[in-house]
Scaffold this active site. Structure first.
Site, mmCIF file in Angstrom:
data_model
loop_
_atom_site.group_PDB
_atom_site.id
_atom_site.type_symbol
_atom_site.label_atom_id
_atom_site.label_comp_id
_atom_site.label_asym_id
_atom_site.label_seq_id
_atom_site.Cartn_x
_atom_site.Cartn_y
_atom_site.Cartn_z
ATOM 1 N N HIS A 59 0.855 -1.190 0.000
ATOM 2 C CA HIS A 59 0.000 0.000 0.000
ATOM 3 C C HIS A 59 0.891 1.240 0.000
ATOM 4 C CE1 HIS A 59 -3.935 -1.859 1.726
ATOM 5 N NE2 HIS A 59 -3.310 -2.704 0.916
ATOM 6 N N GLU A 61 0.821 3.907 1.740
ATOM 7 C CA GLU A 61 1.210 4.359 3.074
ATOM 8 C C GLU A 61 2.384 3.562 3.625
ATOM 9 O OE1 GLU A 61 -1.841 3.540 1.937
ATOM 10 O OE2 GLU A 61 -3.365 4.170 3.373
ATOM 11 N N CYS A 89 -6.572 1.937 5.488
ATOM 12 C CA CYS A 89 -7.213 0.706 5.941
ATOM 13 C C CYS A 89 -6.694 0.347 7.330
ATOM 14 C CB CYS A 89 -6.909 -0.429 4.952
ATOM 15 S SG CYS A 89 -5.173 -0.960 4.973
ATOM 16 N N CYS A 92 -2.823 -0.164 7.444
ATOM 17 C CA CYS A 92 -2.061 1.081 7.328
ATOM 18 C C CYS A 92 -2.263 1.975 8.549
ATOM 19 C CB CYS A 92 -2.436 1.801 6.045
ATOM 20 S SG CYS A 92 -1.907 0.881 4.570
#
Length: 157
Positions: A59, A61, A89, A92
């Site tokens: 991801h 992040e 999410c 993260c």
């Protein structure tokens, strides 16, 4: 005389995150971008790479946090602000808390997976060892438009 460079604004950092999100489109990834700043300077900027890497944890992040930790020379990112185009999410959000990030600024809310106000509120849960200040909605319309166009194309293509 030395010129003083102003610190990047929230809007400027989000613009950079939006540019990262657009870069994810070049390799078929969901257009999410993230930027990490420390002392007003960008220290990391990344976008989703799950499809590119075949890695469910790639991801934006997490990739940006990894780069920021390398730049800072520590996993503790105290004082850092993370800018991300989509509400993080659960994975993260947990990483933001674990990294001791001071502040999160995000664009579009994620009613299906958001863990920073939509489904959960991980960043400000007082039961955890650290809390992250959260500012939602910065650049939300552009971030949402990128995501909507991406998923509309997936449905029709």
């Amino acid at each position: 005389m030395l010129a003083v460079v102003p610190a990047i604004s929230d809007e400027g950092a989000m613009e950079r995150a939006l540019a990262e999100a657009e870069a994810a489109l070049t390799h078929g990834d969901v257009p999410v971008g993230a930027v990490v700043t420390m002392a007003g300077e960008v220290v990391a900027a990344r976008h989703n790479e799950r499809e590119r890497r075949g890695d469910p944890t790639a991801h934006a992040e997490l990739l940006a946090l990894q780069d920021a930790a390398r730049a800072a020379g520590s996993w503790r990112l105290e004082g850092a602000t993370v800018f991300v185009t989509l509400e993080p999410c659960l994975m993260c959000a947990g990483a933001l808390v674990a990294a001791r990030v001071a502040r999160l600024v995000f664009g579009a809310a994620d009613p299906k997976a958001g863990a920073c106000g939509s489904l959960y509120n991980v960043c400000v849960d007082p039961r955890l060892n650290h809390e992250v200040a959260v500012l939602p909605g910065v650049g939300a319309s552009r971030a949402a438009a990128l995501l909507e166009a991406f998923f509309a194309a997936k449905r029709t293509g």
